[in-house]
Design an enzyme around this catalytic site. Sequence first.
Site, PDB file in Angstrom:
ATOM      1  N   CYS A 114       0.838  -1.202   0.000  1.00 21.32           N
ATOM      2  CA  CYS A 114       0.000   0.000   0.000  1.00 21.32           C
ATOM      3  C   CYS A 114       0.878   1.258   0.000  1.00 21.32           C
ATOM      4  O   CYS A 114       0.670   2.188  -0.786  1.00 21.32           O
ATOM      5  CB  CYS A 114      -0.909  -0.038   1.229  1.00 21.32           C
ATOM      6  SG  CYS A 114      -2.156   1.236   1.250  1.00 21.32           S
ATOM      7  N   CYS A 115       1.891   1.263   0.862  1.00 24.85           N
ATOM      8  CA  CYS A 115       2.804   2.423   0.920  1.00 24.85           C
ATOM      9  C   CYS A 115       3.596   2.562  -0.377  1.00 24.85           C
ATOM     10  O   CYS A 115       3.869   3.679  -0.824  1.00 24.85           O
ATOM     11  CB  CYS A 115       3.775   2.281   2.091  1.00 24.85           C
ATOM     12  SG  CYS A 115       3.092   2.719   3.695  1.00 24.85           S
ATOM     13  N   CYS A 198      -1.162   8.212   7.465  1.00 29.68           N
ATOM     14  CA  CYS A 198      -2.531   7.994   7.011  1.00 29.68           C
ATOM     15  C   CYS A 198      -3.407   7.572   8.195  1.00 29.68           C
ATOM     16  O   CYS A 198      -2.929   6.943   9.140  1.00 29.68           O
ATOM     17  CB  CYS A 198      -2.557   6.907   5.946  1.00 29.68           C
ATOM     18  SG  CYS A 198      -1.680   7.343   4.443  1.00 29.68           S
ATOM     19  N   CYS A 201      -3.507   3.984   9.740  1.00 31.65           N
ATOM     20  CA  CYS A 201      -2.202   3.460  10.174  1.00 31.65           C
ATOM     21  C   CYS A 201      -1.535   4.346  11.222  1.00 31.65           C
ATOM     22  O   CYS A 201      -0.331   4.205  11.467  1.00 31.65           O
ATOM     23  CB  CYS A 201      -1.272   3.323   8.971  1.00 31.65           C
ATOM     24  SG  CYS A 201      -1.970   2.350   7.638  1.00 31.65           S
ATOM     25  N   CYS A 225       7.501   4.040   5.600  1.00 33.19           N
ATOM     26  CA  CYS A 225       6.630   3.851   4.438  1.00 33.19           C
ATOM     27  C   CYS A 225       7.442   3.416   3.220  1.00 33.19           C
ATOM     28  O   CYS A 225       6.892   2.844   2.290  1.00 33.19           O
ATOM     29  CB  CYS A 225       5.869   5.131   4.131  1.00 33.19           C
ATOM     30  SG  CYS A 225       6.918   6.480   3.546  1.00 33.19           S
TER      31      CYS A 225
HETATM   32  S1  SF4 Z   1       0.363   4.634   5.707  1.00 32.73           S
HETATM   33 FE1  SF4 Z   1      -1.231   3.003   5.623  1.00 32.73          FE
HETATM   34  S2  SF4 Z   1      -2.875   3.787   4.299  1.00 32.73           S
HETATM   35 FE2  SF4 Z   1      -1.082   5.124   4.020  1.00 32.73          FE
HETATM   36  S3  SF4 Z   1      -0.075   4.320   2.221  1.00 32.73           S
HETATM   37 FE3  SF4 Z   1       0.905   3.312   3.993  1.00 32.73          FE
HETATM   38  S4  SF4 Z   1      -0.239   1.419   4.414  1.00 32.73           S
HETATM   39 FE4  SF4 Z   1      -1.453   2.707   2.967  1.00 32.73          FE
END
Ligand code: SF4
Length: 250
Positions: A114-115, A198, A201, A225
């Site tokens: 996701c990151c 985010c 998280c 991240c």
């Molecule tokens: S902090 Fe969480 S929601 Fe944001 S990009 Fe990374 S995994 Fe995704």
Amino acid sequence: MATAVHFEDLTELVDTLNYAQKVERSLDLISDAYGRYGDRLVVANSLGKDSVAVWHLAKRVSPQVRGFIITTRFKPVETVEFMNQQVSRYPELRVYRSDEVLPDELYQTDPDRCCEVLKVRPTRRAIEEMKALCWVTGLRCTEGRTRTNFREIEERDRGLIKLNPILLWHEREVWQYLAINSVPVNPLYSRGYRSLGCAPCTRIASGPNERAGRWLGTSKCGGECGIHTRPLKAGAESPADYQAPSLAIA
Ligand code: SF4
């Protein structure tokens, strides 16, 4: 003039330099880099306290300094509002975001992925589109377990200098700088957050680790991240392309 020093000496400087010396050192580092790279120097602004301190320092060096913000669909509403305020005050801040379709709740099932999609790739795009030769970050070596092995001037990607001008600052010194200079900060800090990311998280955490509230309850807890650990030059997406750190400015 600030100069790059050996890693062992850096940790000592964290506690031997006083606040004023650290501010002067940070200004020197940015000034030297700006003198060398000019418009090809860009500041990464995460909208956290460290980033806004670095942004303020950079603007003292030159009002022309440019920067970029990486935002995601999961940023808290307070952060989005703060971002909009910052961008309207500083139009030279460019905003990058990925709208790539992702599996539901990927942040839970695979936060690294996701990151990578929402943060690392847009960072690569910012660096490429802004033609950056030097990017400036708010990274600090006292922030947590994952941030102890950095230097003030690095070349993690060949041809891209990474400048960490407040690497030696303590959390208290960042707040000291922001208060003394009346720098506006993200309102989430007033609720007790110490490190912002985010919404899904990021939690309010206790204890000495400043980043303990990040990715709480996952293997990524207190981690990164990826923008400080993954290759950032466009096309260099595999670990094999990773360039070992080396000092480019002495
Ligand atoms: S902090 Fe969480 S929601 Fe944001 S990009 Fe990374 S995994 Fe995704």
